[in-house]
Structures are given as C-alpha cells and as structure tokens.
Design a protein around this motif. Structure first.
Motif, PDB file in Angstrom:
ATOM      1  N   PRO A 187      72.801  48.367  17.370  1.00  0.00           N
ATOM      2  CA  PRO A 187      72.546  47.404  16.291  1.00  0.00           C
ATOM      3  C   PRO A 187      72.840  45.983  16.780  1.00  0.00           C
ATOM      4  N   THR A 188      71.963  45.046  16.451  1.00  0.00           N
ATOM      5  CA  THR A 188      72.082  43.695  17.018  1.00  0.00           C
ATOM      6  C   THR A 188      73.070  42.800  16.275  1.00  0.00           C
ATOM      7  N   ASP A 189      73.750  43.334  15.268  1.00  0.00           N
ATOM      8  CA  ASP A 189      74.774  42.529  14.607  1.00  0.00           C
ATOM      9  C   ASP A 189      76.147  42.720  15.252  1.00  0.00           C
ATOM     10  N   VAL A 190      76.159  43.375  16.401  1.00  0.00           N
ATOM     11  CA  VAL A 190      77.408  43.615  17.116  1.00  0.00           C
ATOM     12  C   VAL A 190      77.905  42.321  17.766  1.00  0.00           C
ATOM     13  N   LYS A 191      79.196  42.072  17.702  1.00  0.00           N
ATOM     14  CA  LYS A 191      79.806  40.902  18.334  1.00  0.00           C
ATOM     15  C   LYS A 191      79.566  40.937  19.845  1.00  0.00           C
ATOM     16  N   GLY A 192      79.169  39.821  20.410  1.00  0.00           N
ATOM     17  CA  GLY A 192      78.932  39.720  21.848  1.00  0.00           C
ATOM     18  C   GLY A 192      77.471  39.795  22.233  1.00  0.00           C
ATOM     19  N   PHE A 193      76.627  40.170  21.281  1.00  0.00           N
ATOM     20  CA  PHE A 193      75.183  40.212  21.545  1.00  0.00           C
ATOM     21  C   PHE A 193      74.571  38.846  21.248  1.00  0.00           C
ATOM     22  N   SER A 194      73.644  38.407  22.093  1.00  0.00           N
ATOM     23  CA  SER A 194      72.976  37.130  21.840  1.00  0.00           C
ATOM     24  C   SER A 194      71.565  37.140  22.411  1.00  0.00           C
ATOM     25  N   VAL A 195      70.702  36.392  21.748  1.00  0.00           N
ATOM     26  CA  VAL A 195      69.352  36.142  22.250  1.00  0.00           C
ATOM     27  C   VAL A 195      69.428  34.862  23.079  1.00  0.00           C
ATOM     28  N   SER A 196      69.317  34.990  24.387  1.00  0.00           N
ATOM     29  CA  SER A 196      69.429  33.823  25.264  1.00  0.00           C
ATOM     30  C   SER A 196      68.280  32.854  25.042  1.00  0.00           C
ATOM     31  N   LYS A 197      67.063  33.396  25.032  1.00  0.00           N
ATOM     32  CA  LYS A 197      65.917  32.536  24.748  1.00  0.00           C
ATOM     33  C   LYS A 197      64.682  33.375  24.474  1.00  0.00           C
ATOM     34  N   LYS A 198      63.763  32.762  23.757  1.00  0.00           N
ATOM     35  CA  LYS A 198      62.447  33.344  23.559  1.00  0.00           C
ATOM     36  C   LYS A 198      61.573  32.874  24.707  1.00  0.00           C
ATOM     37  N   LEU A 199      60.932  33.808  25.394  1.00  0.00           N
ATOM     38  CA  LEU A 199      60.172  33.480  26.590  1.00  0.00           C
ATOM     39  C   LEU A 199      58.804  32.913  26.221  1.00  0.00           C
ATOM     40  N   ALA A 200      58.411  31.839  26.914  1.00  0.00           N
ATOM     41  CA  ALA A 200      57.095  31.215  26.708  1.00  0.00           C
ATOM     42  C   ALA A 200      56.087  31.917  27.613  1.00  0.00           C
ATOM     43  N   LYS A 201      55.169  32.664  27.010  1.00  0.00           N
ATOM     44  CA  LYS A 201      54.239  33.491  27.764  1.00  0.00           C
ATOM     45  C   LYS A 201      52.854  32.860  27.838  1.00  0.00           C
ATOM     46  N   VAL A 202      52.040  33.384  28.750  1.00  0.00           N
ATOM     47  CA  VAL A 202      50.650  32.966  28.864  1.00  0.00           C
ATOM     48  C   VAL A 202      49.852  33.416  27.643  1.00  0.00           C
ATOM     49  N   GLY A 203      50.058  34.651  27.212  1.00  0.00           N
ATOM     50  CA  GLY A 203      49.305  35.211  26.100  1.00  0.00           C
ATOM     51  C   GLY A 203      50.194  36.012  25.169  1.00  0.00           C
ATOM     52  N   ASN A 204      49.567  36.781  24.269  1.00  0.00           N
ATOM     53  CA  ASN A 204      50.305  37.551  23.271  1.00  0.00           C
ATOM     54  C   ASN A 204      51.324  36.657  22.561  1.00  0.00           C
ATOM     55  N   LEU A 205      50.851  35.504  22.137  1.00  0.00           N
ATOM     56  CA  LEU A 205      51.740  34.439  21.690  1.00  0.00           C
ATOM     57  C   LEU A 205      52.483  34.757  20.398  1.00  0.00           C
ATOM     58  N   SER A 206      51.895  35.558  19.526  1.00  0.00           N
ATOM     59  CA  SER A 206      52.555  35.854  18.255  1.00  0.00           C
ATOM     60  C   SER A 206      53.618  36.932  18.376  1.00  0.00           C
ATOM     61  N   SER A 207      53.742  37.514  19.555  1.00  0.00           N
ATOM     62  CA  SER A 207      54.768  38.520  19.808  1.00  0.00           C
ATOM     63  C   SER A 207      55.972  37.848  20.444  1.00  0.00           C
ATOM     64  N   ASP A 208      57.123  37.937  19.798  1.00  0.00           N
ATOM     65  CA  ASP A 208      58.332  37.331  20.365  1.00  0.00           C
ATOM     66  C   ASP A 208      58.869  38.206  21.490  1.00  0.00           C
ATOM     67  N   THR A 209      59.050  37.595  22.640  1.00  0.00           N
ATOM     68  CA  THR A 209      59.526  38.291  23.837  1.00  0.00           C
ATOM     69  C   THR A 209      60.790  37.586  24.306  1.00  0.00           C
ATOM     70  N   ALA A 210      61.877  38.318  24.500  1.00  0.00           N
ATOM     71  CA  ALA A 210      63.173  37.664  24.641  1.00  0.00           C
ATOM     72  C   ALA A 210      63.961  38.099  25.870  1.00  0.00           C
ATOM     73  N   LEU A 211      64.859  37.209  26.261  1.00  0.00           N
ATOM     74  CA  LEU A 211      65.921  37.496  27.218  1.00  0.00           C
ATOM     75  C   LEU A 211      67.192  37.690  26.407  1.00  0.00           C
ATOM     76  N   LEU A 212      67.836  38.845  26.577  1.00  0.00           N
ATOM     77  CA  LEU A 212      68.991  39.207  25.760  1.00  0.00           C
ATOM     78  C   LEU A 212      70.239  39.355  26.614  1.00  0.00           C
ATOM     79  N   PHE A 213      71.384  38.944  26.063  1.00  0.00           N
ATOM     80  CA  PHE A 213      72.662  39.082  26.746  1.00  0.00           C
ATOM     81  C   PHE A 213      73.608  39.983  25.947  1.00  0.00           C
ATOM     82  N   PHE A 214      74.402  40.759  26.684  1.00  0.00           N
ATOM     83  CA  PHE A 214      75.401  41.647  26.101  1.00  0.00           C
ATOM     84  C   PHE A 214      76.741  41.341  26.779  1.00  0.00           C
ATOM     85  N   GLU A 215      77.709  40.886  25.998  1.00  0.00           N
ATOM     86  CA  GLU A 215      79.018  40.544  26.549  1.00  0.00           C
ATOM     87  C   GLU A 215      80.110  41.274  25.782  1.00  0.00           C
TER      88      GLU A 215
END
Length: 380
Positions: A187-215
């Motif tokens: 579950p993403t409401d866990v302490k220490g989880f974060s969305v580092s950034k939403k990646l800017a892609k060439v296509g499929n623009l309406s789909s959010d694609t992310a870099l995620l961190f777990f600490e």
C-alpha cells in the motif's frame, strides 16, 4: 477456425465500444495534453464490468474466459489514446491477476476487490533503474524484521505510479539471482514511500509513469504473495499476460490505422484522383492488411493456448515480436499517406506514431522476445 466469440462476447464488445467511443475517444487529445486521464475512468470501466471481466464473481468479477480480455484489449484501441489503454490494462490485466491467482483471502479483499471496482488504482513494480528486462538483477530489498518486511530501493517506469493506491511489488528477500525474489502487495500510504518524479515520455502521454523510492518502508509479512523467494516464477508467468494484451492491442490498433488511412486516402485527392487510387498506396496498404491478418491469427493462437491454460510462452513471445515490429512499419506508412495532416497531433495517426514506439520496448523488448523464442525452438 473462427475465434470463439459467443453472443455474450459480442454483447460485451458492443457495450464496451459504446462506452469507449462516447466517454473516452472525445477526450483523447485533451488527456494527452493534460498528461493524465481522470481517475473516474477506472470507476466508469468497473461499472460496465470491464475491469473484472475475466475474474471470479467472488472478487467482484464477471467470471468470463480470456476471450473477454481479447475483446477488452481490442476495443480499448478505439479510444485513440494509448496512455489510457495502458493505465486501464495495468489495472485489470497486469498488476492484479497474480493477486487473484496466489493472494490470500485478506489480500484479495484489501487490494483486488477495490481495484476491480475502480476504487483503488493498481501498479506493478518490477523494473528498476538498473534492472529492466533482467529481472533477476533487481536490487530493491525486503528485510524480515519480526512480523514485518522493511523495504528499501527504487522502481522505475511504473505505470499508474504517481497515483497508485497499491503496488504489486517485486523485492529481494533472499540471495542474488532469481532465487531470492518475492512478490508483495504494497500500500502506498506507508511511511517512507515517495514518488520521486513523473517521467516525461515521448508518447503515451496520458499515462503517468513514475520513478518510485522506498526508504525503510514497513509492511506486514502477511502481504507476501505466495511463498518467499519464489516470486521470480510468478513474475515470468505474469509477463505472459502483459505481453499478450500488448500483441492483441497492437493488432487491433494496426487494423484501425489502415482503415483510417483508407478513409483519408479516398477523401484526399491529388493530381486529379484520390490518394487511395494510386497503385503505390493500394499495394502498400494491401501488404499491411495481409501482414496484420497473419499477426492476428498468430495472436489468437496464443490466446487460445492461454485461455486453455496451456504453455504458450513461445507463441506469446512470437505474437508480441511480430505485432510490435509490424506496428512500426504500419504506423509509419499510414502517417506518410496523411502527409502534413499526419504530422499534427490533432490527428490520431500522429499520436499513434509516437505511442507505437513503446511496443518494441515495454513488457520485454523485441530482442528479449527473440532470445526467449530461440531458447524454446530446437536447434539453437
């Protein structure tokens, strides 16, 4: 043989097509420009029974066979927005099937049921900054501490990642290599989880694609999916469904692209006659239609095996390889026929041109497909 689409399949097709063309397609460009599609779409798809179409009724599904999934993947292409397709298929056919297959009753109630109802958004967390196709090299760890796992690491290229309520997450619970990998529901409401950034892609623009961190993220051990250190097998099994829906969608998408090119080619005139009357385009489009038909039947063969729960790794890999590579040729020529109109994003073929590139990369590259096939064919 004809594909086994029953009257029930065709009823679902009509219902879904009506929803897609009425509620999704009119917003295709708008949602690409926004870089996201509304969360309410998950609930809308659930209300018409699309998200759980092939899941048991016990978890809120409709109990359909895999041919209902074929209908789902085919009809979604009519929304003319690959990002929407991707987000919805991750929700229903990529991040969640494994929970139905090996999850506990508690995991199904907490994660799967609300996902199929469109109430929680799901993501699949396997790829990492340094481990994409090479799953056995993933580094995100889950260390046992009493009745909890403590998770540290990063995940990359995660579809639905910026707004997921939970992630079907691959972690390392054991030693190096494939033998030390497990799957957990996270579950993403866990302490220490974060969305580092939403990646800017060439296509499929309406789909959010992310870099995620777990600490130092702590989750209960009961969120383990299946047995500890046996996750690699389940990841590989899960890949088959992901690759198959990619092939199904690619074939259906190519068919629509050629049909649209034919329509435009008959309307647009040059040198006194419609473009579609020039032999160069007549022959090119006929060649594509022939290849698409071949790709369709290879894909349907893989669907038949998958539906009967028979081994289909070779056929699925072949279908994704053929459909993904063929799409690059088909979309190029369809865009070329449109001329200048094919280069403006208000035209669906222009957006398809940038979106289609992902098909030979995501879910296992074409090169990986070739390696898999070579291992399964005698003589290599």
């Amino acid at each position: 043989m004809d594909p086994p689409f029953t009257p029930e399949h065709q009823l679902f097709r009509r219902t879904l097509r009506d929803y897609v063309e009425r509620e999704l397609a009119p917003h295709a460009l708008e949602w690409d420009e926004a870089g996201i599609f509304p969360r309410e779409i998950f609930r809308g798809m659930a209300e018409i029974g699309a998200l759980g179409i092939n899941y048991p009724e016990s978890v809120g599904g409709a109990g359909g066979d895999y041919w209902f999934v074929v209908v789902l993947a085919e009809e979604l292409t009519r929304c003319q927005n690959s990002g929407v397709n991707m987000g919805l298929l991750v929700q229903s056919q990529i991040a969640t099937p494994i929970i139905d297959q090996i999850g506990t009753a508690e995991q199904k109630k907490e994660f799967l049921v609300p996902a199929l109802a469109g109430e929680k958004i799901a993501a699949l967390g396997i790829s990492e900054p340094d481990a994409g196709s090479d799953v056995a090299s993933l580094r995100t760890t889950a260390r046992r501490s009493g009745d909890e796992y403590v998770i540290n690491g990063a995940k990359m290229w995660i579809t639905n990642g910026t707004r997921a309520d939970f992630i079907t997450l691959a972690v390392r619970t054991g030693g190096p290599g494939h033998g030390g990998i497990s799957l957990v529901t996270f579950p993403t409401d866990v302490k220490g989880f974060s969305v580092s950034k939403k990646l800017a892609k060439v296509g499929n623009l309406s789909s959010d694609t992310a870099l995620l961190f777990f600490e130092d993220c702590r989750i209960p051990v009961r969120y383990l999916l299946g047995e500890e250190n046996e996750g690699f097998y389940h990841v590989m099994t899960n890949f088959q469904g992901e690759r198959l829906v990619a092939a199904i969608g690619a074939v259906a998408g190519m068919q629509l692209l050629v049909e649209d090119a034919l329509r435009y080619g008959n309307e647009r005139t040059a040198f006194g006659k419609p473009l579609a009357r020039f032999q160069v385009w007549r022959h090119r489009l006929v060649e594509h239609l022939t290849a698409i038909e071949a790709a369709r039947w290879l894909t349907y063969r893989a669907c038949d095996l998958f539906n009967r729960k028979e081994t289909a790794v070779k056929e699925i890999s072949m279908a994704k390889l053929l459909a993904g590579d063929l799409m690059q040729k088909v979309v190029y020529d369809c865009q070329q026929l449109h001329g200048g109109m094919g280069y403006v994003v208000e035209t669906p073929v222009a957006r398809a041109f940038r979106d289609a590139r992902l098909l030979t990369i995501g879910g296992g590259t074409s090169e990986i497909m070739k390696e898999i096939i070579a291992k399964l064919v005698p003589g290599f």
